[in-house]
Design a protein around this motif. Structure first.
Motif, PDB file in Angstrom:
ATOM      1  N   LEU A   1       6.896   6.047   1.536  1.00 12.48           N
ATOM      2  CA  LEU A   1       5.875   5.684   0.555  1.00 12.48           C
ATOM      3  C   LEU A   1       5.254   4.325   0.823  1.00 12.48           C
ATOM      4  N   SER A   2       6.101   3.331   1.065  1.00  8.09           N
ATOM      5  CA  SER A   2       5.590   1.979   1.318  1.00  8.09           C
ATOM      6  C   SER A   2       6.464   1.296   2.363  1.00  8.09           C
ATOM      7  N   PRO A   3       6.101   1.429   3.647  1.00 11.44           N
ATOM      8  CA  PRO A   3       6.892   0.777   4.691  1.00 11.44           C
ATOM      9  C   PRO A   3       6.821  -0.744   4.651  1.00 11.44           C
TER      10      PRO A   3
ATOM     11  N   GLY B   1       0.843  -1.183   0.000  1.00 10.65           N
ATOM     12  CA  GLY B   1       0.000   0.000   0.000  1.00 10.65           C
ATOM     13  C   GLY B   1       0.875   1.228   0.000  1.00 10.65           C
ATOM     14  N   ILE B   2       0.287   2.377  -0.292  1.00  8.22           N
ATOM     15  CA  ILE B   2       1.016   3.639  -0.346  1.00  8.22           C
ATOM     16  C   ILE B   2       0.494   4.566   0.746  1.00  8.22           C
ATOM     17  N   THR B   3       1.397   5.190   1.484  1.00 13.76           N
ATOM     18  CA  THR B   3       1.018   6.084   2.570  1.00 13.76           C
ATOM     19  C   THR B   3       0.492   7.404   2.021  1.00 13.76           C
ATOM     20  N   PRO B   4      -0.275   8.166   2.813  1.00 16.35           N
ATOM     21  CA  PRO B   4      -0.976   9.329   2.267  1.00 16.35           C
ATOM     22  C   PRO B   4      -0.118  10.553   1.977  1.00 16.35           C
ATOM     23  N   GLY B   5       1.064  10.695   2.561  1.00 11.49           N
ATOM     24  CA  GLY B   5       1.812  11.906   2.275  1.00 11.49           C
ATOM     25  C   GLY B   5       3.044  12.067   3.132  1.00 11.49           C
TER      26      GLY B   5
ATOM     27  N   GLY C   1      -0.883   0.993   4.080  1.00  7.44           N
ATOM     28  CA  GLY C   1      -0.150   2.241   4.180  1.00  7.44           C
ATOM     29  C   GLY C   1      -0.718   3.245   5.150  1.00  7.44           C
ATOM     30  N   THR C   2      -1.856   2.960   5.772  1.00  9.18           N
ATOM     31  CA  THR C   2      -2.453   3.898   6.718  1.00  9.18           C
ATOM     32  C   THR C   2      -1.559   4.047   7.953  1.00  9.18           C
ATOM     33  N   PRO C   3      -1.134   5.275   8.288  1.00  3.50           N
ATOM     34  CA  PRO C   3      -0.256   5.462   9.452  1.00  3.50           C
ATOM     35  C   PRO C   3      -1.033   5.753  10.723  1.00  3.50           C
ATOM     36  N   GLN C   4      -0.438   5.405  11.831  1.00  2.00           N
ATOM     37  CA  GLN C   4      -0.979   5.800  13.120  1.00  2.00           C
ATOM     38  C   GLN C   4       0.174   5.980  14.092  1.00  2.00           C
ATOM     39  N   PRO C   5       0.170   7.080  14.854  1.00  2.00           N
ATOM     40  CA  PRO C   5       1.236   7.272  15.844  1.00  2.00           C
ATOM     41  C   PRO C   5       1.098   6.260  16.973  1.00  2.00           C
ATOM     42  N   ILE C   6       2.228   5.861  17.513  1.00  2.00           N
ATOM     43  CA  ILE C   6       2.255   4.975  18.671  1.00  2.00           C
ATOM     44  C   ILE C   6       3.095   5.629  19.759  1.00  2.00           C
ATOM     45  N   ALA C   7       2.918   5.179  20.987  1.00  6.65           N
ATOM     46  CA  ALA C   7       3.752   5.675  22.078  1.00  6.65           C
ATOM     47  C   ALA C   7       5.205   5.311  21.795  1.00  6.65           C
ATOM     48  N   PRO C   8       6.137   6.242  21.937  1.00  2.00           N
ATOM     49  CA  PRO C   8       7.537   5.924  21.667  1.00  2.00           C
ATOM     50  C   PRO C   8       8.021   4.784  22.557  1.00  2.00           C
ATOM     51  N   PRO C   9       8.602   3.738  21.972  1.00  3.35           N
ATOM     52  CA  PRO C   9       9.174   2.677  22.802  1.00  3.35           C
ATOM     53  C   PRO C   9      10.322   3.207  23.661  1.00  3.35           C
ATOM     54  N   VAL C  10      10.792   2.358  24.560  1.00  4.41           N
ATOM     55  CA  VAL C  10      11.812   2.749  25.534  1.00  4.41           C
ATOM     56  C   VAL C  10      13.164   2.874  24.826  1.00  4.41           C
ATOM     57  N   PRO C  11      13.974   3.915  25.137  1.00  7.34           N
ATOM     58  CA  PRO C  11      15.320   3.986  24.560  1.00  7.34           C
ATOM     59  C   PRO C  11      16.133   2.734  24.885  1.00  7.34           C
ATOM     60  N   ALA C  12      16.886   2.269  23.896  1.00  5.21           N
ATOM     61  CA  ALA C  12      17.705   1.065  24.044  1.00  5.21           C
ATOM     62  C   ALA C  12      19.106   1.360  23.527  1.00  5.21           C
ATOM     63  N   ALA C  13      20.102   1.120  24.350  1.00 14.20           N
ATOM     64  CA  ALA C  13      21.486   1.391  23.967  1.00 14.20           C
ATOM     65  C   ALA C  13      21.985   0.347  22.979  1.00 14.20           C
ATOM     66  N   LEU C  14      22.886   0.764  22.103  1.00  7.71           N
ATOM     67  CA  LEU C  14      23.589  -0.127  21.196  1.00  7.71           C
ATOM     68  C   LEU C  14      25.082   0.145  21.332  1.00  7.71           C
ATOM     69  N   PRO C  15      25.927  -0.838  21.084  1.00  5.87           N
ATOM     70  CA  PRO C  15      27.367  -0.585  21.166  1.00  5.87           C
ATOM     71  C   PRO C  15      27.804   0.369  20.063  1.00  5.87           C
ATOM     72  N   PRO C  16      28.855   1.172  20.299  1.00 11.88           N
ATOM     73  CA  PRO C  16      29.354   2.040  19.234  1.00 11.88           C
ATOM     74  C   PRO C  16      29.910   1.203  18.080  1.00 11.88           C
ATOM     75  N   THR C  17      30.011   1.830  16.926  1.00 12.77           N
ATOM     76  CA  THR C  17      30.510   1.139  15.742  1.00 12.77           C
ATOM     77  C   THR C  17      32.026   1.018  15.790  1.00 12.77           C
ATOM     78  N   LEU C  18      32.592   0.395  14.756  1.00 16.18           N
ATOM     79  CA  LEU C  18      34.051   0.284  14.676  1.00 16.18           C
ATOM     80  C   LEU C  18      34.724   1.650  14.604  1.00 16.18           C
ATOM     81  N   TRP C  19      34.013   2.639  14.056  1.00 15.64           N
ATOM     82  CA  TRP C  19      34.506   4.005  14.013  1.00 15.64           C
ATOM     83  C   TRP C  19      34.143   4.770  15.285  1.00 15.64           C
ATOM     84  N   ARG C  20      33.656   4.067  16.295  1.00 15.93           N
ATOM     85  CA  ARG C  20      33.253   4.652  17.578  1.00 15.93           C
ATOM     86  C   ARG C  20      32.114   5.657  17.411  1.00 15.93           C
TER      87      ARG C  20
END
Length: 297
Positions: free
Chosen positions: A136-138, A117-121, A210-229
């Motif tokens: 456009l199309s998640p 489907g295609i999202t509205p805008g 494609g119909t969107p709807q806002p959701i409550a933001p999930p909890v922040p989650a840490a990730l390790p830094p990349t090889l370039w830090r």
């Protein structure tokens, strides 16, 4: 397209078995081009490119910047050099004919993206409305068929477009973004830090049509830094996430495949982190031509 502006069309896909991935980005006014920055950003079309990246085995990278004379476009198609994107109203067909770098080899194939489907805008990412993002199309399906190298697979995919009137680094410091395929639709998390210190944090769920709807933001989650830090983070229902596979690792940018929980489901998000303060560093820009050659004509 006005001087200083840009537009890009982005597709990423992961095979159903998780062994392969692909990213394709068609740029007009390539936002990460050192040549565009050094030119004073006078002519966006003179700095156009198709970036194609294969993950898994075999791996490949191609991104040759081309001049205005190599660009053809109309309402349903875009050609940059020998590669093209065509939209017929239901399928996006991408024909790739590029040369890899830094070691040259042919990269030729056809990719078909079939949106559910295609999202509205579009969404505006900055307060002034100078940067627009349209997912456009998640939730899409993708069919990958390469002749060189020999490779075929099907999987889930995402398709969006972005356009703007000024350089990204003039408006933003950084962002993290992820897209997750759900059992029914998709979810996108987009956390933007603007240059003025304000934020734009989007947490969205999309139905298959494609119909969107806002959701409550999930909890922040840490990730390790990349090889370039490069520092990076994401969000998940339980505040935890892990890196399954590193796709791209550059001084200012990373793309990875994660494991997390989003909308109550165990998912494997495609995740990116971008640091535009690092991108502005002159030394970083001097490194980019090794991965982004510019065609002579």
């Amino acid at each position: 397209m006005a001087p200083g502006g840009y537009a890009w069309w982005y597709v990423d896909g992961v095979s159903d078995d998780g062994r392969h991935g692909i990213t394709i980005i068609a740029f007009l006014g390539s936002v990460f081009s050192p040549y565009y920055a050094w030119s004073g950003r006078a002519d966006p079309l003179d700095h156009s490119a198709v970036n194609v990246v294969l993950y898994g085995r075999p791996k490949a990278w191609a991104m040759t910047e081309r001049r205005r004379g190599s660009v053809r476009r109309d309402a349903t198609s875009l050609s940059i050099g020998p590669s093209s994107l065509d939209w017929d109203g239901s399928v996006l067909t991408i024909r790739v004919d590029e040369v890899t770098s830094p070691l040259p080899s042919r990269l030729t194939g056809t990719i078909r993206v079939r949106p559910a489907g295609i999202t509205p805008g579009p969404f505006t990412l900055d307060a002034e409305g100078r940067h627009r993002w349209w997912p456009l199309s998640p939730a899409s399906r993708i069919e990958v068929a390469f002749e060189r190298p020999s490779l075929r697979w099907n999987g889930h995919a995402y398709f969006d477009t972005n356009e703007g009137d000024v350089a990204l680094e003039d408006s933003f410091r950084s962002w993290t973004w992820s897209r997750s395929t759900l059992r029914h639709g998709a979810a996108i998390l987009y956390d933007v830090e603007r240059r003025d210190g304000s934020r734009q944090d989007l947490s969205l769920r999309f139905d298959p049509d494609g119909t969107p709807q806002p959701i409550a933001p999930p909890v922040p989650a840490a990730l390790p830094p990349t090889l370039w830090r490069l520092p990076r983070a994401t969000r998940s229902d339980d505040g935890t996430a892990a890196v399954l596979c590193r796709f791209e690792d550059a001084p200012f940018y990373s793309r990875s495949l994660l494991s997390a929980r989003i909308c109550g489901e165990a998912v494997q998000p495609v995740h990116e982190a971008l640091d535009l303060d690092r991108f502005r560093n002159p030394l970083v820009r001097l490194m980019l031509p090794f991965r982004m050659p510019r065609a002579l004509r």
